[in-house]
Design a protein around this motif. Structure first.
Motif, PDB file in Angstrom:
ATOM      1  N   GLY A   1       0.797  -1.225   0.000  1.00 14.26           N
ATOM      2  CA  GLY A   1       0.000   0.000   0.000  1.00 14.26           C
ATOM      3  C   GLY A   1       0.824   1.266   0.000  1.00 14.26           C
ATOM      4  N   ASP A   2       2.037   1.201  -0.559  1.00 14.53           N
ATOM      5  CA  ASP A   2       2.950   2.343  -0.544  1.00 14.53           C
ATOM      6  C   ASP A   2       2.719   3.207  -1.783  1.00 14.53           C
ATOM      7  N   LEU A   3       1.917   4.268  -1.641  1.00 17.24           N
ATOM      8  CA  LEU A   3       1.529   5.101  -2.776  1.00 17.24           C
ATOM      9  C   LEU A   3       2.727   5.772  -3.447  1.00 17.24           C
ATOM     10  N   GLU A   4       3.683   6.217  -2.659  1.00 16.19           N
ATOM     11  CA  GLU A   4       4.844   6.900  -3.239  1.00 16.19           C
ATOM     12  C   GLU A   4       5.632   5.951  -4.144  1.00 16.19           C
ATOM     13  N   LEU A   5       5.911   4.757  -3.638  1.00 16.17           N
ATOM     14  CA  LEU A   5       6.656   3.798  -4.451  1.00 16.17           C
ATOM     15  C   LEU A   5       5.842   3.353  -5.662  1.00 16.17           C
ATOM     16  N   ILE A   6       4.559   3.152  -5.480  1.00 16.44           N
ATOM     17  CA  ILE A   6       3.707   2.734  -6.592  1.00 16.44           C
ATOM     18  C   ILE A   6       3.794   3.744  -7.727  1.00 16.44           C
ATOM     19  N   ARG A   7       3.694   5.030  -7.394  1.00 16.22           N
ATOM     20  CA  ARG A   7       3.765   6.077  -8.423  1.00 16.22           C
ATOM     21  C   ARG A   7       5.136   6.075  -9.101  1.00 16.22           C
ATOM     22  N   ARG A   8       6.188   5.904  -8.329  1.00 18.02           N
ATOM     23  CA  ARG A   8       7.529   5.883  -8.907  1.00 18.02           C
ATOM     24  C   ARG A   8       7.696   4.717  -9.875  1.00 18.02           C
ATOM     25  N   PHE A   9       7.158   3.580  -9.505  1.00 17.48           N
ATOM     26  CA  PHE A   9       7.296   2.406 -10.374  1.00 17.48           C
ATOM     27  C   PHE A   9       6.424   2.539 -11.617  1.00 17.48           C
ATOM     28  N   LEU A  10       5.247   3.130 -11.464  1.00 19.40           N
ATOM     29  CA  LEU A  10       4.398   3.383 -12.633  1.00 19.40           C
ATOM     30  C   LEU A  10       5.087   4.357 -13.588  1.00 19.40           C
ATOM     31  N   ASP A  11       5.744   5.355 -13.032  1.00 22.04           N
ATOM     32  CA  ASP A  11       6.463   6.317 -13.870  1.00 22.04           C
ATOM     33  C   ASP A  11       7.651   5.670 -14.581  1.00 22.04           C
ATOM     34  N   GLN A  12       8.147   4.582 -14.030  1.00 23.16           N
ATOM     35  CA  GLN A  12       9.221   3.821 -14.689  1.00 23.16           C
ATOM     36  C   GLN A  12       8.688   2.955 -15.841  1.00 23.16           C
ATOM     37  N   GLY A  13       7.357   2.858 -15.925  1.00 23.77           N
ATOM     38  CA  GLY A  13       6.759   2.062 -16.987  1.00 23.77           C
ATOM     39  C   GLY A  13       6.160   0.755 -16.541  1.00 23.77           C
ATOM     40  N   ALA A  14       6.074   0.514 -15.230  1.00 23.55           N
ATOM     41  CA  ALA A  14       5.463  -0.722 -14.736  1.00 23.55           C
ATOM     42  C   ALA A  14       3.989  -0.770 -15.152  1.00 23.55           C
ATOM     43  N   ASP A  15       3.540  -1.935 -15.588  1.00 22.22           N
ATOM     44  CA  ASP A  15       2.186  -2.122 -16.104  1.00 22.22           C
ATOM     45  C   ASP A  15       1.275  -2.676 -15.011  1.00 22.22           C
ATOM     46  N   PRO A  16       0.232  -1.941 -14.611  1.00 22.11           N
ATOM     47  CA  PRO A  16      -0.654  -2.429 -13.543  1.00 22.11           C
ATOM     48  C   PRO A  16      -1.457  -3.662 -13.943  1.00 22.11           C
ATOM     49  N   ASN A  17      -1.510  -3.958 -15.258  1.00 21.45           N
ATOM     50  CA  ASN A  17      -2.282  -5.115 -15.719  1.00 21.45           C
ATOM     51  C   ASN A  17      -1.406  -6.314 -16.086  1.00 21.45           C
ATOM     52  N   ALA A  18      -0.095  -6.185 -15.937  1.00 20.95           N
ATOM     53  CA  ALA A  18       0.809  -7.271 -16.330  1.00 20.95           C
ATOM     54  C   ALA A  18       0.709  -8.428 -15.350  1.00 20.95           C
ATOM     55  N   SER A  19       0.538  -9.627 -15.889  1.00 24.57           N
ATOM     56  CA  SER A  19       0.379 -10.817 -15.050  1.00 24.57           C
ATOM     57  C   SER A  19       1.713 -11.300 -14.510  1.00 24.57           C
ATOM     58  N   VAL A  20       1.663 -11.775 -13.282  1.00 24.49           N
ATOM     59  CA  VAL A  20       2.789 -12.484 -12.687  1.00 24.49           C
ATOM     60  C   VAL A  20       2.484 -13.967 -12.829  1.00 24.49           C
ATOM     61  N   GLU A  21       3.371 -14.818 -12.428  1.00 26.02           N
ATOM     62  CA  GLU A  21       3.332 -16.255 -12.737  1.00 26.02           C
ATOM     63  C   GLU A  21       1.951 -16.897 -12.581  1.00 26.02           C
ATOM     64  N   SER A  22       1.258 -16.649 -11.491  1.00 22.27           N
ATOM     65  CA  SER A  22      -0.009 -17.329 -11.251  1.00 22.27           C
ATOM     66  C   SER A  22      -1.206 -16.532 -11.755  1.00 22.27           C
ATOM     67  N   SER A  23      -0.967 -15.574 -12.653  1.00 17.95           N
ATOM     68  CA  SER A  23      -1.987 -14.768 -13.336  1.00 17.95           C
ATOM     69  C   SER A  23      -2.500 -13.600 -12.509  1.00 17.95           C
ATOM     70  N   GLU A  24      -2.032 -13.421 -11.290  1.00 16.49           N
ATOM     71  CA  GLU A  24      -2.392 -12.220 -10.548  1.00 16.49           C
ATOM     72  C   GLU A  24      -1.617 -11.032 -11.108  1.00 16.49           C
ATOM     73  N   ASN A  25      -2.053  -9.841 -10.746  1.00 14.71           N
ATOM     74  CA  ASN A  25      -1.332  -8.643 -11.151  1.00 14.71           C
ATOM     75  C   ASN A  25      -1.533  -7.558 -10.096  1.00 14.71           C
ATOM     76  N   ALA A  26      -0.994  -6.379 -10.362  1.00 12.09           N
ATOM     77  CA  ALA A  26      -1.068  -5.303  -9.378  1.00 12.09           C
ATOM     78  C   ALA A  26      -2.510  -4.888  -9.087  1.00 12.09           C
ATOM     79  N   MET A  27      -3.359  -4.872 -10.117  1.00 16.11           N
ATOM     80  CA  MET A  27      -4.762  -4.515  -9.911  1.00 16.11           C
ATOM     81  C   MET A  27      -5.460  -5.528  -9.019  1.00 16.11           C
ATOM     82  N   TYR A  28      -5.178  -6.787  -9.247  1.00 15.95           N
ATOM     83  CA  TYR A  28      -5.780  -7.841  -8.422  1.00 15.95           C
ATOM     84  C   TYR A  28      -5.337  -7.681  -6.960  1.00 15.95           C
ATOM     85  N   ALA A  29      -4.056  -7.377  -6.760  1.00 16.38           N
ATOM     86  CA  ALA A  29      -3.546  -7.193  -5.405  1.00 16.38           C
ATOM     87  C   ALA A  29      -4.219  -6.004  -4.722  1.00 16.38           C
TER      88      ALA A  29
END
Length: 340
Positions: A183-211
């Motif tokens: 739940g770290d909003l500051e880090l989340i924004r920094r990673f999104l600004d780096q180009g991290a995709d909130p919809n990108a799946s991780v191994e078991s099909s979860e992603n940032a939105m699901y979390a």
């Protein structure tokens, strides 16, 4: 090893010295099991007999990588230790020659060790370890999981990015999902600004939105949605918290929401305004057995006879009727939703 039977292990090694370097079906050597069971006396026994403290399994795991378990021998099965006791185990392994790499140091929040490694080689900030699993990964993922801000900042200053691919886990990085979990909003924004995709799946099909939906955190969801985050396709919107949905969609809830909650009145109005939406609604009701909405399907069948174009109509109707029949046995009654 699970019973920590030192006498039995000594007898086995005396009888068959080659067992020291024999692996089980998953590639674990005896030294791996000694660490998995957190038994220092067995670790010393094996090393004193010549065991390689850095021997790797086929998946790349060294003994030290397993200090908190692995997929097959999970954390709830390993002997309990206090943080101080676990750190003592790790320090003992390092003293006995175990490789103390940057991912493990980051996972432990050891900013001093991370800094030493980065001073020698800044490229280690994005090093992908041989062993990538739920228990180990790139340094930035490990550091975010530990929550140690000094370690996180040291890695970011050295050029760590949230999108480093990890074999067998994710082609787009999983650092963002880890930050969402905290739940770290500051880090989340920094990673999104780096180009991290909130919809990108991780191994078991979860992603940032699901979390974020699992946390029911409207602030995080609003931020992710502003960078293109959407509710995962396999999620049933009828089970989601209203505040979470409003955080993502504001007042413009999508057709999928009304399908999932089976709001027949609103769907009927939408279909009257846009007959083409019937086709979309049918596809939504058929996207998975657990998501099937029979009341919506019956409505769509009735309207499909009127609104869906001739080339498409037979295929959609056949599929929908099959699903209705398949589900009818477990649900009681229901009549013929689509007379052919």
């Amino acid at each position: 090893f699970r019973e920590q039977d030192e006498d039995g292990i000594v007898a086995m090694l005396d009888d068959d010295p080659a067992a020291l370097n024999a692996a089980d079906a998953r590639g674990n050597f005896p030294i791996h099991w000694a660490v998995l069971t957190r038994t220092i006396r067995l670790i010393d026994l094996l090393i004193d007999r010549g065991a390689d403290v850095n021997v790797q399994r086929p998946d790349g795991a060294r003994p030290l990588d397993l200090h908190s378990g692995d997929y097959w021998y999970r954390k709830n099965r390993v002997p309990e230790m206090t943080d101080a006791e676990l750190r003592g185990l790790i320090d003992h392994l390092v003293e006995r020659g175990a490789l103390y790499d940057i991912s493990i140091a980051a996972r432990l929040g050891d900013a001093e060790r991370v800094g030493q490694i980065l001073d020698e080689d800044p490229g280690q900030a994005n090093r992908v370890p041989d062993y990538c699993t739920y228990y180990n990964g790139v340094p930035l993922w490990a550091a975010v999981g530990s929550g140690d801000r000094e370690t996180i900042e040291a890695l970011l200053e050295a050029g760590a990015v949230a999108t480093t691919p990890e074999p067998r886990m994710t082609p787009n990085g999983r650092v963002l999902m880890s930050a969402v979990g905290r739940g770290d909003l500051e880090l989340i924004r920094r990673f999104l600004d780096q180009g991290a995709d909130p919809n990108a799946s991780v191994e078991s099909s979860e992603n940032a939105m699901y979390a974020a939906l699992r946390r029911t955190d409207p602030d995080v969801l609003t931020l992710l949605a502003s960078y293109g985050g959407v509710v995962p396709e396999h999620s049933d919107m009828s089970t989601l918290d209203t505040s979470s949905l409003r955080a993502i969609y504001q007042d413009a809830l999508p057709l999928r929401y009304y399908v999932d909650v089976q709001d027949i009145e609103i769907l009927s109005d939408r279909f009257n305004e846009d007959p083409g939406a019937v086709r979309e609604a049918i596809a939504l009701t058929l996207r998975g057995n657990d998501l099937m909405k029979l009341d919506v399907l019956r409505l769509c069948l009735e309207l499909s006879l009127i609104h869906i174009s001739e080339p498409t109509r037979p295929r959609l109707i056949t599929c929908a009727v099959f699903c209705l029949i398949k589900n009818r046995g477990g649900g009681g009654g229901g009549g013929g939703g689509g007379g052919g």
